[in-house]
Write a protein that holds these residues in place. Structure first.
Motif, PDB file in Angstrom:
ATOM      1  N   ARG A   1      -1.175  -2.340  -9.285  1.00  0.00           N
ATOM      2  CA  ARG A   1      -1.414  -3.715  -8.847  1.00  0.00           C
ATOM      3  C   ARG A   1      -0.371  -4.676  -9.419  1.00  0.00           C
ATOM      4  NH1 ARG A   1      -6.549  -1.603  -9.838  1.00  0.00           N
ATOM      5  NH2 ARG A   1      -7.884  -1.614  -7.992  1.00  0.00           N
ATOM      6  N   ASN A   2       0.014  -4.460 -10.668  1.00  0.00           N
ATOM      7  CA  ASN A   2       1.040  -5.325 -11.280  1.00  0.00           C
ATOM      8  C   ASN A   2       2.354  -5.251 -10.519  1.00  0.00           C
ATOM      9  OD1 ASN A   2      -0.734  -6.179 -13.260  1.00  0.00           O
ATOM     10  ND2 ASN A   2       0.012  -4.736 -14.792  1.00  0.00           N
TER      11      ASN A   2
ATOM     12  N   PRO B   1       7.552  -6.011  -3.021  1.00  0.00           N
ATOM     13  CA  PRO B   1       6.308  -5.410  -3.503  1.00  0.00           C
ATOM     14  C   PRO B   1       5.047  -6.050  -2.927  1.00  0.00           C
ATOM     15  CG  PRO B   1       7.857  -5.633  -5.307  1.00  0.00           C
ATOM     16  CD  PRO B   1       8.462  -6.337  -4.121  1.00  0.00           C
ATOM     17  N   ASP B   2       5.046  -7.364  -2.762  1.00  0.00           N
ATOM     18  CA  ASP B   2       3.836  -8.013  -2.251  1.00  0.00           C
ATOM     19  C   ASP B   2       3.650  -7.835  -0.750  1.00  0.00           C
ATOM     20  OD1 ASP B   2       5.805  -9.745  -1.356  1.00  0.00           O
ATOM     21  OD2 ASP B   2       4.931 -11.529  -2.284  1.00  0.00           O
TER      22      ASP B   2
ATOM     23  N   ARG C   1      -5.210  -2.990   0.208  1.00  0.00           N
ATOM     24  CA  ARG C   1      -5.232  -3.303  -1.226  1.00  0.00           C
ATOM     25  C   ARG C   1      -6.080  -4.517  -1.585  1.00  0.00           C
ATOM     26  NH1 ARG C   1      -0.680  -6.580  -3.593  1.00  0.00           N
ATOM     27  NH2 ARG C   1       0.259  -7.722  -1.879  1.00  0.00           N
ATOM     28  N   ASN C   2      -6.432  -5.333  -0.605  1.00  0.00           N
ATOM     29  CA  ASN C   2      -7.222  -6.525  -0.919  1.00  0.00           C
ATOM     30  C   ASN C   2      -8.622  -6.532  -0.335  1.00  0.00           C
ATOM     31  OD1 ASN C   2      -5.447  -8.050  -2.578  1.00  0.00           O
ATOM     32  ND2 ASN C   2      -4.182  -8.417  -0.782  1.00  0.00           N
TER      33      ASN C   2
ATOM     34  N   LEU D   1       2.731  -4.490  -7.406  1.00  0.00           N
ATOM     35  CA  LEU D   1       2.552  -5.059  -6.069  1.00  0.00           C
ATOM     36  C   LEU D   1       2.232  -6.550  -6.085  1.00  0.00           C
ATOM     37  CD1 LEU D   1       0.479  -2.170  -4.446  1.00  0.00           C
ATOM     38  CD2 LEU D   1       2.959  -2.562  -4.321  1.00  0.00           C
ATOM     39  N   GLY D   2       2.073  -7.118  -7.253  1.00  0.00           N
ATOM     40  CA  GLY D   2       1.741  -8.534  -7.333  1.00  0.00           C
ATOM     41  C   GLY D   2       0.285  -8.803  -7.013  1.00  0.00           C
ATOM     42  N   GLY D   3      -0.574  -7.828  -7.196  1.00  0.00           N
ATOM     43  CA  GLY D   3      -1.997  -8.003  -6.983  1.00  0.00           C
ATOM     44  C   GLY D   3      -2.591  -6.920  -6.127  1.00  0.00           C
ATOM     45  N   GLY D   4      -3.877  -7.079  -5.874  1.00  0.00           N
ATOM     46  CA  GLY D   4      -4.679  -6.114  -5.131  1.00  0.00           C
ATOM     47  C   GLY D   4      -6.048  -6.083  -5.775  1.00  0.00           C
TER      48      GLY D   4
ATOM     49  N   GLU E   1       0.721  -3.212   2.078  1.00  0.00           N
ATOM     50  CA  GLU E   1      -0.612  -3.534   2.590  1.00  0.00           C
ATOM     51  C   GLU E   1      -1.701  -2.591   2.096  1.00  0.00           C
ATOM     52  OE1 GLU E   1      -0.947  -4.420   6.721  1.00  0.00           O
ATOM     53  OE2 GLU E   1       0.804  -5.743   6.685  1.00  0.00           O
TER      54      GLU E   1
END
Length: 195
Positions: A109-110, A75-76, A139-140, A112-115, A79
């Motif tokens: 986001r959860n 997941p992380d 995503r970032n 994907l482990g963030g964003g 991109e």
């Protein structure tokens, strides 16, 4: 208790191996996970759209998990991301907005482990087979031009008049052969959602 009534889920993967005669290595890959759901407010005006907001929260996690699984990545490693909805004829654009905006992004986001960047989105009213371009962004960092893209999605038998088609797209890279400048993915700070 969930109010989610899914008629079908479709997952589509897109892998670009060659562009303008140039081999893309590794290939650019995108995956869309699409749910076709009943619209509980079809054919009527309802002031309180909170049930659709909660449906958005459920679909954010479910569809993102499906899209990541279709790419076969951690997941992380995703991109870029995006979301879209097509509301059937008996619904209104605000039904799509209720699903997409208040709560769908956080579960994405959860998974994907963030964003930290906003999740690009699109919405429209349509009939069965209506095509929608799901806009994509890193995503970032929204300023990463190499990840400005879109994935076209449609389902032949959706949305029916009383349905909503909801799509989530994730990618494992930016556009193939991106070369229009801007912030490089390797230079992302990832704090403000822009850089």
């Amino acid at each position: 208790m969930s109010t989610l009534a899914i008629r079908k889920i479709v997952t589509i993967t897109d892998e670009i191996l060659v562009e303008m005669g140039e081999t893309i290595n590794p290939p650019t890959r995108r995956a869309a996970a699409i749910a076709v759901i009943a619209n509980p407010f079809a054919g009527q005006f309802t002031a309180d759209l909170s049930p659709l907001i909660e449906i958005g929260a459920e679909l954010g996690a479910l569809l993102t998990q499906r899209a990541v699984a279709a790419l076969g990545i951690a997941p992380d490693a995703a991109e870029s991301y995006g979301k879209a909805a097509v509301v059937g004829e008996a619904g209104e654009i605000e039904h799509a907005a209720a699903i997409l905006h208040p709560k769908l992004g956080a579960p994405m986001r959860n998974v994907l482990g963030g964003g930290v960047a906003l999740v690009p989105s699109a919405k429209k009213r349509g009939t069965m087979g209506t095509v929608i371009d799901v806009p994509l962004g890193h995503r970032n960092a929204a300023y990463v031009r190499s990840h400005f893209d879109a994935m076209e999605v449609s389902i032949a038998d959706a949305p029916r008049a009383n349905e909503i088609l909801v799509a989530v797209v994730v990618t494992d890279s930016g556009r193939p052969l991106a070369r229009v400048g801007g912030l490089a993915a390797a230079d992302i700070i990832g704090q403000d959602g822009l850089r």
